[in-house]
Design a protein around this motif. Sequence first.
Motif: not given
Length: 564
Positions: A369-398
């Motif tokens: 799994y690690r060799n797939l080169n993923s950056v994992g899942m967001p930590f508890a303090s943040v949320e991820y969302k991918i917009d219509d253009d494929g760009i990552l958006l982030v929000r959270g308390s940190s």
Amino acid sequence: MNKNLKQIINYNRDALKGSQKRLADIYEIMFHSKDNILCEYNDGFRIKRETYGEVAKKIETAAAGLYDKIGATHNYVALAMDNSPEWIVAFWAILKSGNKPYLVNLRYPDSLTNGILKTLDIKYTVSLKETTLNTEHILISDLKGECQVPADEFEDEIAFSSSATSMNEVVCFYQGFQIAEQILNFEGILKLEPRIAKHYKGYLKQLAFLPFYHVFGLFAVYFWFTFFGRTLIFLRDYSSNAIIKTCQKHNVTHIFAVPVLWHTIEDSIIRQAKEQGEKKYQKLMRGIKITTALQNLFPAFAPEIAKSIMSEVTSKVFGKSVMFCINGGSYLKDSTLKLLNGIGYNTYNGYGMSEIGITSVELRRKPKYRNLNSVGMPFASVEYKIDDDGILLVRGSSLCTKKLINGEEQTFDGWFYTGDNMVYRDGGYYILGRAGDVVIGENGENINPDSIEKLFSLPDAKALSVLGLKGENGQELSIVIQVSEFISDQKLSALRNSVYELNDTLPKTSAIKNFYFTTNALVPPTAIKISRAQLTRKIENGEINLTTFADKKAETGGGEQSPL
């Protein structure tokens, strides 16, 4: 997990959760275990160690000295130092004296730093020696006071800058609350992957390789580990040889670094294997396949077996003490991940930015799994969302509270636009590249240089970059390869052929059009990563001279020495 460490983690975590989450709270909790070893370093003669209690006394003295000298201004004071015990003293002394530290990025040109100091109205710089910055200098060695600084003067804000790939003035501001949220993410990491707390001979020792004025070094190296009473290992210099010797001599267990280091390690291992003949190289590749398969079957203890099986390799690199590695700052080649995990150095890919801190790490235990080169899942303090253009958006308390771009303030009330193309699949997030680096192909297709660049594993290249450069038909996909000026004709020819062969495997729509060599450095000695924007500017300004593949000839017949 070490029982004492588990008790410390639980105590410190609960204390932080129950506090106001101010920097003063973080300081009191961090330094309450006075007998733990905070740092180790070699002074040129022997290994020296300092406890949390000893460093805390130095902080008290320096804070009193700074308070005597400038008072509690509650304004910013520049901190201009490389990683060292003195950096830690100065950082907390500035806060404790009623001032706010701006962490000077020593990789910046003075003109950019002086512009930021003017914008922040900074009048003082704390450093080990005088610099060329336009402020009054205060040497950390001169800060010796005896007064008791009032506890309510303790400041609660810090600032540091981004990597400055655009050469704009960018400053990010964090308060104690956001830093506390970053620290508390460690609890979730520990639940998913307990190996992050794994010790060797009773100690967890983090190599202080990444600069503390950089977001990765500040949060993941400094705060994550010193908050729980672990040990930092400081380097005398940052050469490959010094890094290897330091890791082996001090039994370093944790190495967090950027791709430049990991790619150098891979290139050196592959080069040395090939120099011993094709049989040796094939033996290395077979060994990695075997050890990877073992670790997929027995992830809990097989990494130690892998290090033993691959001891001929690991003994020439970091040794057998390394337990946990994280890559960040830019993409890591698939082949590098497979090699590092294969030889038993558990390596995980992470993600973060100056504005958002460290927000995710791939924490699955099996290397498949690690060799797939993923950056994992967001930590508890943040949320991820991918917009219509494929760009990552982030929000959270940190995330940072605000940032300045050329003096203009921006606040984050909602989603932060990262500018990174990302996709979610197979239980993790994957970076496809920076939106600003995209090259438009001849057929109008968007080509991501990162996806092309990571295919080129070239041990005899000192550095390389795939990017869009001006050509006969506008912007064209190009590759620039840095080689030694003393590379042999044989190696130069082999390198050229390898690039052509790899390029022939690409679809015509995304194949490289222009091929260049250079002996100029693509990455400054102290750089975190190659910036395509900076590289393009240097090429256009004539600071980097390019030679087409067809025109480049070796200057001597001699080979070059391995960097490791």
